[in-house]
Structure formats: C-alpha cells, structure tokens
Design an enzyme around this catalytic site. Sequence first.
Site, PDB file in Angstrom:
ATOM      1  CE  LYS A  50      -3.744  -2.606   2.268  1.00 16.56           C
ATOM      2  NZ  LYS A  50      -4.415  -2.690   3.500  1.00 16.56           N
ATOM      3  CD  GLN A  94      -3.334  -4.343   6.653  1.00 16.92           C
ATOM      4  OE1 GLN A  94      -3.427  -3.401   6.020  1.00 16.92           O
ATOM      5  NE2 GLN A  94      -3.822  -5.546   6.398  1.00 16.92           N
ATOM      6  CG  ASP A 117      -9.297   0.160   6.000  1.00 20.56           C
ATOM      7  OD1 ASP A 117      -9.364  -0.491   4.862  1.00 20.56           O
ATOM      8  OD2 ASP A 117      -8.681  -0.330   7.017  1.00 20.56           O
TER       9      ASP A 117
HETATM   10  N1  GUN Z   1      -6.922  -7.045   6.347  1.00 20.78           N
HETATM   11  C1  GUN Z   1      -7.399  -7.684   5.236  1.00 20.78           C
HETATM   12  N2  GUN Z   1      -8.018  -6.344   4.451  1.00 20.78           N
HETATM   13  C2  GUN Z   1      -7.953  -5.670   4.606  1.00 20.78           C
HETATM   14  C3  GUN Z   1      -8.239  -4.134   4.569  1.00 20.78           C
HETATM   15  O1  GUN Z   1      -8.984  -3.984   3.392  1.00 20.78           O
HETATM   16  N3  GUN Z   1      -8.083  -3.157   5.397  1.00 20.78           N
HETATM   17  C4  GUN Z   1      -7.121  -3.294   6.465  1.00 20.78           C
HETATM   18  N4  GUN Z   1      -7.263  -2.450   7.442  1.00 20.78           N
HETATM   19  N5  GUN Z   1      -6.970  -4.415   7.217  1.00 20.78           N
HETATM   20  C5  GUN Z   1      -7.240  -5.777   6.260  1.00 20.78           C
END
Ligand code: GUN
Length: 291
Positions: A50, A94, A117
Amino acid sequence: MDIIDGKAISEEILEELRHDLAGSNHGRAPSVAFVRVGEDPASISYVNKKQKVAASLGIESQLHVLPVEISQEDLIKQIDLLNQDDTIDGILVQAPLPQEIDSNTIFNRVNPEKDVDGFNVVNAGRLCQEDKEGFLPCTPAGIVELLKRSNVETAGKHVVVLGRSLIVGKPAGLLMMRQHPFGNATVTICHSRTKELAKVVSLADIIIAAIGKPRFVTEDMVKPGAIIVDVGINRIEDPSRKSGYRLVGDVDFDRVAPKTSLITPVPGGVGPMTVALLMKNTIKAYRKNIV
Ligand code: GUN
C-alpha cells in the site's frame, strides 16, 4: 472461460487517479497514515504494498508500527493523535488486530472523515443508506469495479457471497444489492452455519468467495458459466518455493476455472484492486479535508 486481470484493471484505475491528481494543486500532497500492530508477515507485506503504490501516485504515507502487546487504551491514544493531525487525510489500521483488542472499538475511533477503510460504524451505516458521502470498504468496492470494467451485468443476477465479515462479505452483499447500475442483484450470504452450502452456491450466477479457506469452492458447487470473484489470499506450504509458501484463493482454481465464464486469479485478481480503491478513498478524503 476468461480470466479477469485484476492487476491490469487496477493499473488502469491508478492511471486515472494519477491523471486526476495531476490536475489539482492544493498546496500539499494527499497523505495517509498506516497503523500496524505486531509483525504478522501478511500484514507487513500488505502495508508495504500500500505504501509503495501510494508513493507511485505522489500520496504521502507514514507507518506507525506498534508492539503486539500494546493495550487498547494506548492504541486509541495513537489513533486520537492521527485524528487530530490536520495534515493526515486518511487513517488505516491494518487488520487483524491482536485478540485482546476489540477491533470494532478501534475502527469506530477513527474519524469517519479519515476512515479510508470504511470500517467505522458511520461509514458502514452510510453504505446501508446508500449515501455517496461515505467511504466504501476497499475490497468490496474493488470487486464492484472488477465486475463493472469486465462488463458483467449484475441487475437481477443471483450473487452468492461466501463469508459474512465486516471487511468483505457483509459490505459486498450490500453493494451487490444496492439500487445502482452495478448493483440490483439478488444476494445470498453463506457462512459457517449455512445448511446445504454446496447446493446454495450452485444456484449462483456470480460467486464471491471470501471465507479464507484454501480451495474451498470445488467444481461440484459451481453452475456451468458462473462468474467467480475469489477474494481469498491463503498461504499454503510449498517447499519448491524459496519463501516456502505460495498463495492460493478460496477457489480450487485449476478444476473450477474451466467450468466458469469469468474468474479472477489469485494472486493478480482482487488483491491489487483493494490497493487501488484505497488510493481512491485517500484522494476522496484529501479533497474533503483540503476545502
Ligand atoms: N486486512 C485484510 N484486508 C484489509 C483491509 O482492506 N484493510 C485493513 N485495514 N485490514 C485488512
């Protein structure tokens, strides 16, 4: 059978975002803060990716790595600092978080206007209300874009979602059923307590597999000509690889793919779309914040 190239479609979206950003000058670049708790290898890899993609768009990012033993109180303090910092447009914590921490409490602490998110209760509610002001969760929004850009008609189709998570299953179901040119589907959500799951899945025109079980969807569950979006990213042991593992989806790809009309691969399907839609959300948060 055709394969949906999520990598290529995500590049297309990133290119559009670059173009969009090049036309705007608000005195500073968009910015996003990542919070990672602990050293889970998959989380490290996702956050790295990311950050790399953000940099390729000129989006500034910062990473806050916190120890796995951090208390919920201290994690909240960290989020409050990021909430108060006007130069940060987006915040992403995350998942998964350590079991001792209540994920919903954390997601709800993120300022809804920085919640790139889309996990905060305000944005989950906005999704329910079909309110465009909200931030859509990146993976489900990525699935919609994949289908849209592959010319898949969803109106009136039967979409079966496997999995009911906050991150994918539930919002994917809501997006597929909303009153929207790329929604209007009839949605069934299956989960661990679903009876006769194989029978239910075999009724699907479109299957969204998001249960986190390697190669769970087998050919007997799939109607000929169905469309499959495989959200699973499962690490399985593979001694022939230098890393010792390889990634497989929630679908038994080799056997199932020939039966489908369209299917996403793993890797190279949904994964890159999640990252692209995160960038889109970050730019949306920036535009809202900068005025
Ligand atoms: N863990 C798995 N997918 C995601 C996501 O799209 N965002 C976040 N923050 N954690 C994740």
